[in-house]
Design a protein around this motif. Structure first.
Motif, PDB file in Angstrom:
ATOM      1  N   PRO A 107     -23.150 -25.139 -44.342  1.00 28.00           N
ATOM      2  CA  PRO A 107     -23.404 -25.937 -45.550  1.00 28.00           C
ATOM      3  C   PRO A 107     -24.845 -26.442 -45.588  1.00 28.00           C
ATOM      4  O   PRO A 107     -25.433 -26.778 -44.567  1.00 28.00           O
ATOM      5  N   HIS A 108     -25.397 -26.464 -46.784  1.00 33.09           N
ATOM      6  CA  HIS A 108     -26.765 -26.917 -46.999  1.00 33.09           C
ATOM      7  C   HIS A 108     -26.717 -27.940 -48.128  1.00 33.09           C
ATOM      8  O   HIS A 108     -26.343 -27.612 -49.254  1.00 33.09           O
ATOM      9  N   ALA A 109     -27.054 -29.187 -47.808  1.00 31.15           N
ATOM     10  CA  ALA A 109     -27.036 -30.239 -48.836  1.00 31.15           C
ATOM     11  C   ALA A 109     -28.226 -30.039 -49.764  1.00 31.15           C
ATOM     12  O   ALA A 109     -29.365 -29.902 -49.319  1.00 31.15           O
ATOM     13  N   ALA A 110     -27.952 -29.984 -51.039  1.00 25.68           N
ATOM     14  CA  ALA A 110     -29.013 -29.790 -52.028  1.00 25.68           C
ATOM     15  C   ALA A 110     -29.043 -30.979 -52.971  1.00 25.68           C
ATOM     16  O   ALA A 110     -28.006 -31.501 -53.368  1.00 25.68           O
ATOM     17  N   ARG A 111     -30.229 -31.384 -53.282  1.00 23.26           N
ATOM     18  CA  ARG A 111     -30.399 -32.497 -54.204  1.00 23.26           C
ATOM     19  C   ARG A 111     -30.331 -31.981 -55.632  1.00 23.26           C
ATOM     20  O   ARG A 111     -30.695 -30.840 -55.903  1.00 23.26           O
ATOM     21  N   PRO A 112     -29.892 -32.812 -56.554  1.00 25.07           N
ATOM     22  CA  PRO A 112     -29.883 -32.384 -57.955  1.00 25.07           C
ATOM     23  C   PRO A 112     -31.285 -32.003 -58.404  1.00 25.07           C
ATOM     24  O   PRO A 112     -32.259 -32.671 -58.083  1.00 25.07           O
ATOM     25  N   GLY A 113     -31.395 -30.895 -59.105  1.00 25.86           N
ATOM     26  CA  GLY A 113     -32.681 -30.425 -59.592  1.00 25.86           C
ATOM     27  C   GLY A 113     -33.396 -29.473 -58.660  1.00 25.86           C
ATOM     28  O   GLY A 113     -34.485 -29.012 -58.975  1.00 25.86           O
ATOM     29  N   GLU A 114     -32.812 -29.173 -57.503  1.00 23.71           N
ATOM     30  CA  GLU A 114     -33.453 -28.219 -56.584  1.00 23.71           C
ATOM     31  C   GLU A 114     -33.451 -26.836 -57.232  1.00 23.71           C
ATOM     32  O   GLU A 114     -32.485 -26.435 -57.862  1.00 23.71           O
ATOM     33  N   ARG A 115     -34.534 -26.138 -57.063  1.00 23.12           N
ATOM     34  CA  ARG A 115     -34.674 -24.827 -57.696  1.00 23.12           C
ATOM     35  C   ARG A 115     -33.700 -23.825 -57.086  1.00 23.12           C
ATOM     36  O   ARG A 115     -33.591 -23.723 -55.862  1.00 23.12           O
ATOM     37  N   PRO A 116     -33.002 -23.077 -57.931  1.00 23.94           N
ATOM     38  CA  PRO A 116     -32.017 -22.112 -57.423  1.00 23.94           C
ATOM     39  C   PRO A 116     -32.612 -21.044 -56.508  1.00 23.94           C
ATOM     40  O   PRO A 116     -31.991 -20.661 -55.523  1.00 23.94           O
ATOM     41  N   ALA A 117     -33.809 -20.561 -56.814  1.00 19.98           N
ATOM     42  CA  ALA A 117     -34.416 -19.513 -55.979  1.00 19.98           C
ATOM     43  C   ALA A 117     -34.720 -20.047 -54.580  1.00 19.98           C
ATOM     44  O   ALA A 117     -34.507 -19.350 -53.583  1.00 19.98           O
ATOM     45  N   GLU A 118     -35.191 -21.291 -54.493  1.00 19.67           N
ATOM     46  CA  GLU A 118     -35.470 -21.886 -53.182  1.00 19.67           C
ATOM     47  C   GLU A 118     -34.173 -22.104 -52.402  1.00 19.67           C
ATOM     48  O   GLU A 118     -34.126 -21.874 -51.198  1.00 19.67           O
ATOM     49  N   LEU A 119     -33.138 -22.543 -53.092  1.00 13.48           N
ATOM     50  CA  LEU A 119     -31.838 -22.746 -52.454  1.00 13.48           C
ATOM     51  C   LEU A 119     -31.298 -21.416 -51.929  1.00 13.48           C
ATOM     52  O   LEU A 119     -30.833 -21.334 -50.783  1.00 13.48           O
ATOM     53  N   ARG A 120     -31.384 -20.365 -52.741  1.00 13.10           N
ATOM     54  CA  ARG A 120     -30.897 -19.055 -52.328  1.00 13.10           C
ATOM     55  C   ARG A 120     -31.661 -18.550 -51.105  1.00 13.10           C
ATOM     56  O   ARG A 120     -31.059 -18.050 -50.153  1.00 13.10           O
ATOM     57  N   ARG A 121     -32.992 -18.699 -51.101  1.00 10.10           N
ATOM     58  CA  ARG A 121     -33.790 -18.258 -49.948  1.00 10.10           C
ATOM     59  C   ARG A 121     -33.427 -19.039 -48.688  1.00 10.10           C
ATOM     60  O   ARG A 121     -33.317 -18.472 -47.605  1.00 10.10           O
ATOM     61  N   ALA A 122     -33.231 -20.356 -48.825  1.00 13.11           N
ATOM     62  CA  ALA A 122     -32.872 -21.177 -47.667  1.00 13.11           C
ATOM     63  C   ALA A 122     -31.507 -20.784 -47.111  1.00 13.11           C
ATOM     64  O   ALA A 122     -31.321 -20.700 -45.891  1.00 13.11           O
ATOM     65  N   LEU A 123     -30.552 -20.511 -47.992  1.00 12.69           N
ATOM     66  CA  LEU A 123     -29.219 -20.114 -47.548  1.00 12.69           C
ATOM     67  C   LEU A 123     -29.241 -18.737 -46.888  1.00 12.69           C
ATOM     68  O   LEU A 123     -28.571 -18.507 -45.877  1.00 12.69           O
ATOM     69  N   GLN A 124     -30.022 -17.808 -47.449  1.00 10.92           N
ATOM     70  CA  GLN A 124     -30.115 -16.479 -46.851  1.00 10.92           C
ATOM     71  C   GLN A 124     -30.779 -16.546 -45.482  1.00 10.92           C
ATOM     72  O   GLN A 124     -30.338 -15.883 -44.537  1.00 10.92           O
ATOM     73  N   ALA A 125     -31.826 -17.368 -45.349  1.00 11.84           N
ATOM     74  CA  ALA A 125     -32.496 -17.516 -44.049  1.00 11.84           C
ATOM     75  C   ALA A 125     -31.536 -18.122 -43.021  1.00 11.84           C
ATOM     76  O   ALA A 125     -31.513 -17.694 -41.863  1.00 11.84           O
ATOM     77  N   ALA A 126     -30.730 -19.099 -43.437  1.00 10.07           N
ATOM     78  CA  ALA A 126     -29.758 -19.707 -42.524  1.00 10.07           C
ATOM     79  C   ALA A 126     -28.697 -18.692 -42.097  1.00 10.07           C
ATOM     80  O   ALA A 126     -28.295 -18.655 -40.930  1.00 10.07           O
ATOM     81  N   ALA A 127     -28.256 -17.857 -43.016  1.00 11.49           N
ATOM     82  CA  ALA A 127     -27.252 -16.840 -42.685  1.00 11.49           C
ATOM     83  C   ALA A 127     -27.818 -15.799 -41.724  1.00 11.49           C
ATOM     84  O   ALA A 127     -27.124 -15.352 -40.808  1.00 11.49           O
ATOM     85  N   VAL A 128     -29.085 -15.432 -41.893  1.00 11.53           N
ATOM     86  CA  VAL A 128     -29.714 -14.471 -40.978  1.00 11.53           C
ATOM     87  C   VAL A 128     -29.880 -15.099 -39.594  1.00 11.53           C
ATOM     88  O   VAL A 128     -29.658 -14.438 -38.576  1.00 11.53           O
TER      89      VAL A 128
END
Length: 140
Positions: A107-128
């Motif tokens: 799980p990755h806590a995201a603040r309201p208004g966080e950019r979707p592309a940045e969130l996706r990159r962070a989640l993909q990096a965590a999964a790798v």
């Protein structure tokens, strides 16, 4: 005139041959699972998404992306995780007995208004990172 064409043709041939021998060959990179079995080969360094698709053996209709995980939400901050949804393939055994997404990142806590592309990159990096921690290797 034909002598000039022949000379021009020989110059082109030499130039093509010179480019073919000086071009460096890219080494193949092989993704190996924790048991050492090769899963995929890449001619260049793969992106996080390419690694995840290969490791989880995604097919054409499968989907991978961020989904909110209500079980880990804290107050107004949503908890996001990288999820894998497999397409329904009639006539084949289910990969998992569980209905719903297969969570492939923490799980990755995201603040309201966080950019979707940045969130996706962070989640993909965590999964790798989880792949590497569980014994996956990129050799080559």
């Amino acid at each position: 005139m034909s002598a000039r064409l022949a000379q021009f043709d020989s110059l082109l041939t030499r130039r093509r041959a010179a480019h073919g021998t000086t071009a460096p060959t890219q080494p193949l990179r092989t993704l190996r699972d924790p048991w050492g079995e090769p899963v995929a080969e890449f001619s260049r360094f793969p992106s996080d998404l390419e690694l995840l698709k290969a490791a989880h053996r995604l097919q054409g209709d499968d989907w991978i992306g961020p989904l909110a995980d209500d079980a880990h939400a804290q107050r107004l901050n949503a908890a996001w995780r990288l999820a894998l949804l497999r397409a329904d393939r009639h006539g084949q055994a289910r990969v998992s007995r569980e209905v719903g997404p297969q969570w492939i990142s923490a799980p990755h806590a995201a603040r309201p208004g966080e950019r979707p592309a940045e969130l996706r990159r962070a989640l993909q990096a965590a999964a790798v990172r989880q792949l590497w921690q569980s014994g996956w290797k990129l050799v080559g």
